[in-house]
Scaffold this active site. Structure first.
Site, PDB file in Angstrom:
ATOM      1  CE1 TYR A 141      -3.183  -2.951  -0.127  1.00 15.36           C
ATOM      2  CE2 TYR A 141      -3.799  -2.250   2.127  1.00 15.36           C
ATOM      3  CZ  TYR A 141      -3.787  -3.136   1.210  1.00 15.36           C
ATOM      4  OH  TYR A 141      -4.859  -4.217   1.176  1.00 15.36           O
ATOM      5  CE  LYS A 191       2.223 -18.109  -1.574  1.00 13.75           C
ATOM      6  NZ  LYS A 191       1.797 -19.418  -1.481  1.00 13.75           N
ATOM      7  CG  ASP A 223      -1.008 -20.518   0.474  1.00 15.03           C
ATOM      8  OD1 ASP A 223      -0.485 -20.266   1.349  1.00 15.03           O
ATOM      9  OD2 ASP A 223      -0.652 -20.798  -0.485  1.00 15.03           O
TER      10      ASP A 223
END
Length: 360
Positions: A141, A191, A223
């Site tokens: 962001y 991740k 995930d």
């Protein structure tokens, strides 16, 4: 203790839910012998209407002077096509930046009275009690370079996920500190099997863990975490993650809690010289203009945000626990708003606020 609080009702139902949250805060101050000093200011759409800016300078000044800020909600449909600097949400981003808050805490608890409200099977949800810790200042962001360039088949968009060691250490220490006061379990989400930034994240969190030998650290891929939050949410105590992962995964909390109207949040910054931690507190829900002014909104997310304020900014754990217990008693009584699907006639916003005060 002196509680110096700024109240920003904002837009839509924000005005109604913050009114009840302040009423509860006043009752807590009276009950426990604290002095409450609170001022009110403009933020969001109402601020644009009255001053032309979503974050007037006076509001920013008052927020910096206060020990903690309680916010309702910002956003109105009439601003959906306005330029970014003239949207209510710009005020929220601006005050977060002004206060230098870097950690968003979302407590997620499945109350027994709301088990049936969750779309998940009861045995999966029952017993869920966690805090999701989202880093607020880095990641996709805010990273650079970013933007859209080129044209035709060569047109491309770019965003950059970036974190410094210092940013990771700061959020990790806060998460470990929270876990140390709870069930001493921390899950760090990344991740790292694909992203270099996640490899740094995992390495730094592992190093910080050495400062907290009493807290059990688990690394989990984002995930898998998304799946486990639905399949086995009660396995989690404190869960820490970077900005975008936190934005996405924290919304699963609404499914676990039974209604988005139940979810409080706290955005925390550094500690002041007085020992008070800078904080911005708000319910997770939006301004819900379709029901604004109708006395229908669920104030429990805002009232839960008051409990978070008492605990995280002022260190008043007993007072915070008392508010949370009162919320649970109200839920058990069935005196709740329509979003919680009561068996009888739904209660109004002010009736729920009064019920919490009565139990206090």
């Amino acid at each position: 203790m002196e509680l110096n609080v700024l109240v920003l009702p904002g837009d839509g139902i924000g005005v109604e839910v913050t009114r009840e949250a302040v009423r509860v805060l006043e009752r807590v101050a009276s009950k426990f012998g604290h002095t409450l000093k609170h001022k009110e200011a403009l933020l969001g759409g109402i601020a644009i209407h009255k001053t032309g800016s979503p974050l007037p300078p006076e509001t920013e000044k008052l927020a910096l002077e206060a020990d903690a800020t309680l916010m309702g909600a910002v956003g109105l449909p009439e601003f959906d096509n306005a330029p970014p600097e003239k949207r209510p949400e710009k005020g929220l981003l601006g005050i977060r930046k002004a206060l230098k808050v870097y950690a968003n805490l979302r407590p997620v608890r499945a109350y027994k009275a709301l088990i049936e409200s969750s779309p998940l099977k009861n045995h999966l949800v029952e017993g869920t009690d966690m805090i999701i810790v989202r880093e607020l200042t880095g990641g996709l962001y805010y990273g650079t370079p970013r933007g859209i360039s080129g044209s035709g088949a060569e047109e491309r968009g770019v965003n950059t996920m970036a974190y410094t060691r210092g940013e990771i250490e700061r959020i990790a220490r806060m998460a470990f500190g929270l876990a140390r006061k709870r069930r001493k379990k921390l899950a760090s989400v990344d991740k790292s099997n694909v992203l270099e930034v996640s490899q740094l994240w995992r390495r730094v969190v592992t190093e910080v863990a050495k400062e907290f030998p009493d807290v059990m650290l688990e690394h989990i891929l984002v995930d898998n975490c998304a799946m486990q939050l639905i399949l086995n949410p009660k396995r989690f105590d404190v869960v820490v993650m970077e900005n975008m992962f936190g934005d996405i995964l924290s919304d699963e909390g609404a499914v676990l809690a039974g209604s988005i109207g139940m979810l409080p949040s706290a955005s925390i910054g550094d500690q002041k010289a007085s020992g008070v931690s800078v904080g911005l507190y708000e319910p997770v829900h939006g301004s819900a203009p379709d029901i604004a002014g109708q006395n229908k909104a669920n104030p429990l997310g805002a009232i839960g945000s008051v409990a978070a304020m008492l605990e995280y900014s002022f260190g008043l754990a007993k007072e915070a626990a008392t508010v949370n217990t009162a919320i649970e008693k109200v839920l058990n009584s069935g005196k709740v708003t329509a979003d919680l699907k009561p068996s009888g006639k739904p209660a109004t916003t002010d009736q729920v606020g009064q019920a919490v005060c009565d139990f206090l």
